[in-house]
Write a protein that holds these residues in place. Structure first.
Motif, PDB file in Angstrom:
ATOM      1  N   ASP A  93       0.811  -1.218   0.000  1.00 45.04           N
ATOM      2  CA  ASP A  93       0.000   0.000   0.000  1.00 45.04           C
ATOM      3  C   ASP A  93       0.845   1.270   0.000  1.00 45.04           C
ATOM      4  OD1 ASP A  93      -2.345  -1.444   0.014  1.00 45.04           O
ATOM      5  OD2 ASP A  93      -2.462  -1.483   2.200  1.00 45.04           O
ATOM      6  N   ALA A  94       2.092   1.169   0.416  1.00 48.59           N
ATOM      7  CA  ALA A  94       2.964   2.338   0.455  1.00 48.59           C
ATOM      8  C   ALA A  94       3.293   2.766  -0.972  1.00 48.59           C
ATOM      9  CB  ALA A  94       4.251   2.012   1.211  1.00 48.59           C
ATOM     10  N   SER A  95       3.474   4.074  -1.164  1.00 42.73           N
ATOM     11  CA  SER A  95       3.821   4.581  -2.492  1.00 42.73           C
ATOM     12  C   SER A  95       4.843   5.711  -2.352  1.00 42.73           C
ATOM     13  CB  SER A  95       2.562   5.062  -3.228  1.00 42.73           C
ATOM     14  OG  SER A  95       2.011   6.175  -2.558  1.00 42.73           O
ATOM     15  N   TRP A  96       5.206   6.312  -3.472  1.00 47.79           N
ATOM     16  CA  TRP A  96       6.244   7.336  -3.516  1.00 47.79           C
ATOM     17  C   TRP A  96       5.648   8.716  -3.693  1.00 47.79           C
ATOM     18  CZ3 TRP A  96      11.367   6.462  -2.814  1.00 47.79           C
ATOM     19  CH2 TRP A  96      11.786   5.144  -2.862  1.00 47.79           C
ATOM     20  N   THR A  97       6.348   9.718  -3.161  1.00 49.96           N
ATOM     21  CA  THR A  97       6.026  11.107  -3.417  1.00 49.96           C
ATOM     22  C   THR A  97       7.305  11.932  -3.287  1.00 49.96           C
ATOM     23  OG1 THR A  97       4.522  12.923  -2.904  1.00 49.96           O
ATOM     24  CG2 THR A  97       5.481  11.766  -1.036  1.00 49.96           C
TER      25      THR A  97
ATOM     26  N   VAL B 231      -6.592  20.248  12.441  1.00 45.63           N
ATOM     27  CA  VAL B 231      -6.277  20.561  13.839  1.00 45.63           C
ATOM     28  C   VAL B 231      -7.042  21.807  14.266  1.00 45.63           C
ATOM     29  CG1 VAL B 231      -4.384  21.180  15.400  1.00 45.63           C
ATOM     30  CG2 VAL B 231      -3.981  19.575  13.555  1.00 45.63           C
ATOM     31  N   ASP B 232      -7.546  21.826  15.510  1.00 45.24           N
ATOM     32  CA  ASP B 232      -8.201  23.017  16.043  1.00 45.24           C
ATOM     33  C   ASP B 232      -7.154  24.096  16.280  1.00 45.24           C
ATOM     34  OD1 ASP B 232     -10.557  24.393  17.253  1.00 45.24           O
ATOM     35  OD2 ASP B 232      -9.259  24.330  19.023  1.00 45.24           O
ATOM     36  N   GLN B 233      -7.467  25.297  15.852  1.00 49.62           N
ATOM     37  CA  GLN B 233      -6.509  26.394  15.910  1.00 49.62           C
ATOM     38  C   GLN B 233      -6.119  26.776  17.331  1.00 49.62           C
ATOM     39  OE1 GLN B 233      -7.952  29.947  14.088  1.00 49.62           O
ATOM     40  NE2 GLN B 233      -6.204  31.154  14.705  1.00 49.62           N
ATOM     41  N   GLY B 234      -7.069  26.880  18.222  1.00 51.95           N
ATOM     42  CA  GLY B 234      -6.770  27.369  19.567  1.00 51.95           C
ATOM     43  C   GLY B 234      -6.152  26.334  20.470  1.00 51.95           C
ATOM     44  N   SER B 235      -6.696  25.129  20.475  1.00 55.07           N
ATOM     45  CA  SER B 235      -6.251  24.123  21.434  1.00 55.07           C
ATOM     46  C   SER B 235      -5.161  23.205  20.894  1.00 55.07           C
ATOM     47  CB  SER B 235      -7.437  23.257  21.862  1.00 55.07           C
ATOM     48  OG  SER B 235      -7.940  22.541  20.754  1.00 55.07           O
ATOM     49  N   GLY B 236      -5.050  23.079  19.575  1.00 54.91           N
ATOM     50  CA  GLY B 236      -4.077  22.160  18.997  1.00 54.91           C
ATOM     51  C   GLY B 236      -4.546  20.722  18.973  1.00 54.91           C
ATOM     52  N   LEU B 237      -5.818  20.480  19.296  1.00 50.21           N
ATOM     53  CA  LEU B 237      -6.360  19.130  19.259  1.00 50.21           C
ATOM     54  C   LEU B 237      -6.609  18.682  17.830  1.00 50.21           C
ATOM     55  CD1 LEU B 237      -8.975  19.315  22.146  1.00 50.21           C
ATOM     56  CD2 LEU B 237      -6.760  18.187  22.185  1.00 50.21           C
ATOM     57  N   VAL B 238      -6.271  17.453  17.540  1.00 53.39           N
ATOM     58  CA  VAL B 238      -6.512  16.902  16.209  1.00 53.39           C
ATOM     59  C   VAL B 238      -7.984  16.528  16.123  1.00 53.39           C
ATOM     60  CG1 VAL B 238      -5.933  15.056  14.599  1.00 53.39           C
ATOM     61  CG2 VAL B 238      -4.148  16.062  16.036  1.00 53.39           C
ATOM     62  N   ARG B 239      -8.712  17.173  15.221  1.00 54.27           N
ATOM     63  CA  ARG B 239     -10.144  16.906  15.074  1.00 54.27           C
ATOM     64  C   ARG B 239     -10.413  15.844  14.015  1.00 54.27           C
ATOM     65  NH1 ARG B 239     -13.845  21.773  14.639  1.00 54.27           N
ATOM     66  NH2 ARG B 239     -15.252  20.326  15.667  1.00 54.27           N
ATOM     67  N   ARG B 240      -9.617  15.823  12.969  1.00 58.73           N
ATOM     68  CA  ARG B 240      -9.747  14.820  11.917  1.00 58.73           C
ATOM     69  C   ARG B 240      -8.349  14.408  11.479  1.00 58.73           C
ATOM     70  NH1 ARG B 240     -14.952  15.286   8.903  1.00 58.73           N
ATOM     71  NH2 ARG B 240     -16.418  15.318  10.632  1.00 58.73           N
ATOM     72  N   ALA B 241      -8.191  13.129  11.182  1.00 58.61           N
ATOM     73  CA  ALA B 241      -6.906  12.606  10.708  1.00 58.61           C
ATOM     74  C   ALA B 241      -7.177  11.510   9.690  1.00 58.61           C
ATOM     75  CB  ALA B 241      -6.078  12.065  11.864  1.00 58.61           C
ATOM     76  N   GLU B 242      -6.405  11.509   8.622  1.00 62.33           N
ATOM     77  CA  GLU B 242      -6.508  10.474   7.600  1.00 62.33           C
ATOM     78  C   GLU B 242      -5.097  10.079   7.179  1.00 62.33           C
ATOM     79  OE1 GLU B 242      -9.095  11.295   4.339  1.00 62.33           O
ATOM     80  OE2 GLU B 242     -10.631  12.197   5.613  1.00 62.33           O
ATOM     81  N   LEU B 243      -4.931   8.807   6.875  1.00 60.31           N
ATOM     82  CA  LEU B 243      -3.655   8.290   6.405  1.00 60.31           C
ATOM     83  C   LEU B 243      -3.886   7.661   5.041  1.00 60.31           C
ATOM     84  CD1 LEU B 243      -0.679   7.819   7.269  1.00 60.31           C
ATOM     85  CD2 LEU B 243      -1.389   5.541   7.948  1.00 60.31           C
ATOM     86  N   HIS B 244      -3.129   8.120   4.059  1.00 57.08           N
ATOM     87  CA  HIS B 244      -3.271   7.638   2.685  1.00 57.08           C
ATOM     88  C   HIS B 244      -1.889   7.311   2.123  1.00 57.08           C
ATOM     89  CE1 HIS B 244      -7.511   8.676   2.198  1.00 57.08           C
ATOM     90  NE2 HIS B 244      -7.253   9.733   2.942  1.00 57.08           N
TER      91      HIS B 244
END
Length: 149
Positions: free
Chosen positions: A35-39, A55-68
Motif C-alpha cells: 500500500d505504500a507509495s512514492w512522493t 487541527v483546532d486552531q486554539g487548542s491544537g487538538l486533532v479533530r480529523r486525521a486520515e492516512l493515505h
C-alpha cells in the motif's frame, strides 16, 4: 474552547519496510507493504504514506486525521478534514481549489487558504501576497503537531 478554526496540513510518513529497489521503476512497490507509495516533498523522495490532519486552531487538538498512500494529493482529502462547524479554515497553497472556496463561502466559513499564482499571473498581486503572509502566521501552528508526532 474548541472550534476556533481548522488548520489543515499533510506530512510524509516513512514506511517501516525497506524501500523498493531503484530498478523497480517509479511505480515500484514493496512486497511487505504494497500500500505504500512514492512522493516528492521539499525536493526529496519519500516512500510510505501521507498523514493528513485537521487541527483546532486554539487548542491544537486533532479533530480529523486520515492516512493515505504518499501519492494521494493533499487537495483530494481536504474536504474530509473540514468538520463544518469551524469559523475559519487555514491551509497552504496545496489546498486551493475554486470549488472548495465557493463551498466554504456558502457555508459561512472564512476562507483562509493561501493564494497560489496561476499560469496567467507572473506574480501575485500585493493584496494576495499580504493575505498569504497573515495566513502563514496562524497556519504555522499545525507544524508543531507534526513535530510532536
Amino acid at each position: 474552547m474548541l472550534k476556533q478554526g481548522a488548520l489543515l496540513d499533510a506530512s510524509p510518513v516513512e514506511a517501516q519496510v525497506r524501500r523498493p529497489a531503484r530498478g523497480a521503476g517509479p511505480g515500484g512497490r514493496s512486497e511487505r507493504d504494497p500500500d505504500a507509495s512514492w512522493t516528492r516533498k521539499g525536493g526529496r523522495a519519500h516512500s510510505g504514506y501521507q498523514a493528513h490532519l485537521g487541527v483546532d486552531q486554539g487548542s491544537g487538538l486533532v479533530r480529523r486525521a486520515e492516512l493515505h498512500p504518499a501519492h494521494v494529493n493533499e487537495s483530494e482529502v481536504a474536504d474530509g478534514l473540514i468538520v463544518g462547524d469551524e469559523p475559519a479554515v487555514y491551509a497552504d497553497r496545496a489546498y486551493e481549489h475554486r470549488e472548495r472556496r465557493r463551498r466554504l463561502r456558502a457555508a459561512g466559513v472564512k476562507d483562509r487558504i493561501k493564494h497560489r499564482r496561476h499560469k496567467h499571473l507572473a506574480r501575485l498581486p500585493h493584496w494576495q501576497r499580504r493575505c498569504n503572509q497573515l495566513i502563514e502566521r496562524r497556519r504555522s501552528a499545525v507544524e508543531r503537531i507534526f513535530d510532536t508526532i
